[in-house]
Write a protein that holds these residues in place. Structure first.
Motif, mmCIF file in Angstrom:
data_model
loop_
_atom_site.group_PDB
_atom_site.id
_atom_site.type_symbol
_atom_site.label_atom_id
_atom_site.label_comp_id
_atom_site.label_asym_id
_atom_site.label_seq_id
_atom_site.Cartn_x
_atom_site.Cartn_y
_atom_site.Cartn_z
ATOM 1 N N UNK B 44 24.001 -19.183 -42.359
ATOM 2 C CA UNK B 44 23.930 -17.941 -43.107
ATOM 3 C C UNK B 44 22.593 -17.037 -42.719
ATOM 4 N N UNK B 45 21.663 -17.788 -42.641
ATOM 5 C CA UNK B 45 20.359 -17.065 -42.239
ATOM 6 C C UNK B 45 20.343 -16.331 -40.924
ATOM 7 N N UNK B 46 21.146 -16.967 -39.698
ATOM 8 C CA UNK B 46 21.070 -16.232 -38.574
ATOM 9 C C UNK B 46 22.138 -15.253 -38.650
ATOM 10 N N UNK B 47 23.258 -15.306 -39.407
ATOM 11 C CA UNK B 47 24.242 -14.170 -39.506
ATOM 12 C C UNK B 47 23.502 -13.067 -40.423
ATOM 13 N N UNK B 48 22.839 -13.240 -41.313
ATOM 14 C CA UNK B 48 22.131 -12.159 -42.147
ATOM 15 C C UNK B 48 21.095 -11.686 -41.208
ATOM 16 N N UNK B 49 20.208 -12.218 -40.531
ATOM 17 C CA UNK B 49 19.426 -12.083 -39.677
ATOM 18 C C UNK B 49 20.099 -11.060 -38.358
ATOM 19 N N UNK B 179 30.628 -14.905 -39.207
ATOM 20 C CA UNK B 179 29.576 -15.672 -39.535
ATOM 21 C C UNK B 179 29.183 -16.565 -38.644
ATOM 22 N N UNK B 180 30.314 -17.240 -37.825
ATOM 23 C CA UNK B 180 29.921 -18.186 -36.952
ATOM 24 C C UNK B 180 29.561 -17.392 -35.671
ATOM 25 N N UNK B 181 30.212 -16.514 -35.133
ATOM 26 C CA UNK B 181 29.746 -15.714 -34.059
ATOM 27 C C UNK B 181 28.251 -15.057 -34.167
ATOM 28 N N UNK B 182 28.011 -14.669 -35.511
ATOM 29 C CA UNK B 182 26.761 -13.978 -35.486
ATOM 30 C C UNK B 182 25.742 -15.176 -35.425
ATOM 31 N N UNK B 183 25.869 -16.446 -35.792
ATOM 32 C CA UNK B 183 24.787 -17.349 -35.533
ATOM 33 C C UNK B 183 24.661 -17.751 -34.191
ATOM 34 N N UNK B 184 25.839 -17.631 -33.424
ATOM 35 C CA UNK B 184 25.721 -18.053 -31.879
ATOM 36 C C UNK B 184 24.870 -16.820 -31.384
ATOM 37 N N UNK B 185 24.972 -15.735 -31.807
ATOM 38 C CA UNK B 185 24.370 -14.388 -31.300
ATOM 39 C C UNK B 185 22.987 -14.481 -31.911
ATOM 40 N N UNK B 186 22.736 -14.805 -32.895
ATOM 41 C CA UNK B 186 21.335 -15.077 -33.562
ATOM 42 C C UNK B 186 20.278 -15.779 -32.603
ATOM 43 N N UNK B 187 21.122 -16.903 -32.261
ATOM 44 C CA UNK B 187 20.467 -18.032 -31.343
ATOM 45 C C UNK B 187 20.115 -17.338 -30.215
ATOM 46 N N UNK B 290 15.074 -17.231 -41.821
ATOM 47 C CA UNK B 290 15.232 -16.078 -42.055
ATOM 48 C C UNK B 290 13.589 -15.487 -41.581
ATOM 49 N N UNK B 291 12.788 -15.895 -42.254
ATOM 50 C CA UNK B 291 11.176 -15.378 -41.772
ATOM 51 C C UNK B 291 10.900 -15.194 -40.578
ATOM 52 N N UNK B 356 27.009 -6.252 -31.248
ATOM 53 C CA UNK B 356 28.167 -6.546 -31.860
ATOM 54 C C UNK B 356 28.179 -7.190 -33.039
ATOM 55 N N UNK B 357 27.000 -8.149 -33.381
ATOM 56 C CA UNK B 357 26.892 -8.691 -34.659
ATOM 57 C C UNK B 357 26.641 -7.917 -35.705
ATOM 58 N N UNK B 358 25.873 -6.757 -35.287
ATOM 59 C CA UNK B 358 25.888 -5.600 -36.502
ATOM 60 C C UNK B 358 27.031 -4.829 -36.694
ATOM 61 N N UNK B 359 27.573 -4.461 -35.439
ATOM 62 C CA UNK B 359 28.681 -3.464 -35.664
ATOM 63 C C UNK B 359 30.014 -4.147 -36.443
ATOM 64 N N UNK B 360 30.179 -5.580 -36.162
ATOM 65 C CA UNK B 360 31.160 -6.435 -36.542
ATOM 66 C C UNK B 360 30.817 -6.348 -38.216
ATOM 67 N N UNK B 361 29.731 -6.387 -38.708
ATOM 68 C CA UNK B 361 29.619 -6.505 -39.997
ATOM 69 C C UNK B 361 29.641 -5.051 -40.872
ATOM 70 N N UNK B 362 29.297 -4.054 -39.998
ATOM 71 C CA UNK B 362 29.411 -2.677 -40.390
ATOM 72 C C UNK B 362 30.797 -2.133 -40.625
ATOM 73 N N UNK B 363 31.654 -2.751 -39.426
ATOM 74 C CA UNK B 363 33.024 -2.626 -39.517
ATOM 75 C C UNK B 363 33.726 -3.208 -40.547
ATOM 76 N N UNK B 364 33.321 -4.479 -40.829
ATOM 77 C CA UNK B 364 34.021 -5.066 -41.836
ATOM 78 C C UNK B 364 33.561 -4.574 -43.191
ATOM 79 N N UNK B 365 32.406 -3.984 -43.373
ATOM 80 C CA UNK B 365 31.872 -3.317 -44.751
ATOM 81 C C UNK B 365 32.679 -2.051 -44.861
#
Lengths: 35, 531
Positions: B44-49, B179-187, B290-291, B356-365
């Motif tokens: 969740x933290x990585x996905x949010x980030x 959420x899963x792909x975000x966490x991978x991308x956050x890493x 997150x911090x 892509x992680x941001x566009x994914x969430x923006x597309x979803x929203x």
């Protein structure tokens, strides 16, 4: 401070790091707390 | 080039696999919309980030730091204190709790059920759908700029290819896959940015050495002529604040720092993440990662952006903005010219992950805002939610691609990416923040006051963006069309107002309207039982 002469900038530099430390401490202290 | 291709192939294989796992595990619209509400805190933290941080932060705001200096680090302070600590602890926990109790899946729906108003859901959904493409186009421009700089392929071709890739990824999985792909991308993001800061400090003589070189740069031979134009609008050096009250000061303090720093608290694509964990314990744990994550994203991007001036000057005698040619090119050109060849390829993957992680969430929203909130809930359209949402996602992303193409025609000396981003963040703060706080903490806040605040904040903000604030009004062109000027206060005694960001006007008005309407209407008799 840290090679940055102006307080308005080194303060931001240190507060960024301080903010991250605050998050670490908060997360660690409340690790198991479900409030 | 080999490094780029190798990196991209590995990245795409892992992304497709993660999207597919998410897709297979998405059984109903709750999974699709909220990932089944059982997401691990680190994920969740990585996905949010990863959603919060996009190419906009790294390329757009990093480039702005290259031009304006390390004073942009105040935005990093806001990003961490407001964007993580306050967002998770003050907003996140209540959002999760009340969101679960009310059974809501999106931010507009959260307002609608909490205040019992279908109008709020439709209006908020429409506002998000109409203006989020400006932010999405800024994110797209960030990655397209980098790829076309790096490969030499034209902006238009890269834009179409990457825009389609983003659309495919959004359509493929619901929020669970994201959420899963975000966490991978956050890493990936974390590793890339950590290397970038360590390497930059090491080539410039360590932390103190690099900062000292940057501090004395304005006095070096040949620099004074290059910063002449900037000095006229308030620039005093890369390690100090601009002169108070100057155009540059207004731009940095109200648009770049306050707009994004406060706007983050009312972002529909971020607040939905709080509803994906099953208890507040996960949110406490997410604060920890997150911090650190945000410090390594914007802290690094802004510091490296500013320090790039030293590297450019030592190598070419030019400052960053002159050497790179445009604000949004500073970070891409710095990496191309000063970091190891393999890192240029690896960083392309980092930026792909950020975009892509941001566009994914923006597309979803955007999809849920138009499909579910506006068409289905507010207008009572009888179509399957997932189908309607996916069609709306495609429309939203197509508009974003067109806006990105149009924005590439604007004046390159403008921080186009940063301004587009803060425009949307500021608008969200003015329209949603007072209502959001009331929804979470004021039990007796009446529906009429919530609607009044949302309308006042959004209308005053939009008026300011389209007609008064020169940076945005000039690009949006409506003011020019109607009044043949780039700002209605230009050349009048009120000229200073053309430099003030819309959030400085819209957000206080939104709070005042909320308070006044509450006094006039009185306490709510019966809202949905919460708290």
């Amino acid at each position: 401070m840290l090679g940055l002469p102006d307080a308005s900038v080194w303060l931001a530099y240190l507060l960024s790091i301080g903010g991250a430390i605050l998050c670490i401490v908060y997360g660690a202290v409340y690790w198991n707390r479900d409030d | 080039m080999t490094y780029v291709l190798l990196g991209l192939i590995v990245y795409i294989i892992i992304m497709v696999a993660l999207s597919y796992i998410g897709y297979k595990n998405t059984r109903n619209s709750g999974d699709f919309l909220l990932a089944g509400k059982k997401i691990h805190p680190v994920v969740m933290a990585l996905s949010y980030g990863a959603t919060f941080i996009s190419t906009s932060a790294i390329v757009g705001f990093g480039g702005a730091a290259g031009q304006f200096g390390m004073c942009l680090l105040w935005l990093t302070v806001f990003n961490i204190i407001a964007g993580v600590f306050i967002a998770f602890v003050v907003f996140g926990k209540r959002t999760r709790k009340i969101g679960h109790e009310l059974g809501t899946n999106t931010m507009p729906e959260f307002f609608a059920v909490r205040f019992g108003s279908k109008f709020m859901q439709g209006y908020a959904g429409l506002l998000i759908f109409l203006f989020m493409p400006i932010y999405a186009s800024a994110v797209l421009k960030g990655i397209v700029d980098y790829v076309s700089q790096y490969t030499g392929i034209s902006f238009g071709v890269v834009l179409i290819v990457l825009g389609l890739l983003a659309a495919v990824m959004v359509i493929f999985g619901g929020l669970k896959g994201i959420m899963y792909s975000d966490a991978f991308q956050g890493g990936i993001l974390f590793a890339g940015m950590a290397f970038l800061i360590i390497y930059t400090y090491s080539i410039l003589g360590g932390i103190v050495g690099a900062h000292s070189s940057l501090s004395v740069l304005p006095q070096m031979p040949g620099v004074a002529e290059q910063i002449g134009g900037l000095a006229k609008i308030g620039f005093t050096g890369w390690t100090s604040m601009p002169k108070a009250g100057t155009p540059l000061w207004w731009n940095i303090v109200t648009t770049l720092v306050a707009g994004v720093g406060i706007g983050v608290l009312a972002q529909p694509q971020l607040s939905v993440k709080f509803m994906t964990v099953k208890s507040s314990k996960e949110l406490n744990r997410a604060v920890l990662s997150g911090g650190i994550f945000i410090l390594f994203m914007t802290g690094v991007a802004f510091t490296v952006g500013a320090l790039s001036n030293v590297a450019f000057y030592n190598a070419t005698g030019k400052i960053a903005i002159v050497a790179a040619g445009a604000n949004d090119s500073i970070i891409p050109v710095f990496i191309r010219d000063f970091l190891p060849k393999w890192f240029g390829g690896a960083f392309l993957v980092v930026l792909m992950a950020a975009a892509m992680s941001t566009l994914n969430a923006l597309g979803h929203t955007m999809g849920t805002a138009l499909g579910r909130d506006f068409l289905k809930q507010s207008l009572n359209l009888k179509t399957d939610t997932i189908k309607l949402t996916k069609i709306a996602m495609i429309i939203g992303l197509l508009i974003s691609i067109i806006v990105a193409w149009l924005s590439s025609k604007l004046d390159v000396s403008m921080a186009i990416i940063a301004i587009g981003t803060s425009l949307f963040y500021g608008l969200c703060a003015s329209a949603f923040l007072p209502v959001y706080i009331a929804a979470l903490y004021i039990k007796k806040f009446p529906r009429g006051a919530a609607i009044t605040s949302m309308l006042t904040g959004s209308v005053s903000s939009l008026f300011w963006l389209f007609f008064v604030q020169e940076k945005t009004a000039a690009s949006l062109s409506l003011c020019k069309l109607l009044f043949n000027t780039t700002s209605i206060v230009k050349g009048t005694p009120l000229n200073t107002l053309s430099m003030v960001d819309a959030i400085v006007i819209g957000l206080p008005l939104s709070f005042i309207a909320a308070g006044l309407a509450w006094v006039i209407i009185g306490n709510a008799k019966e809202n949905k039982s919460v708290m």
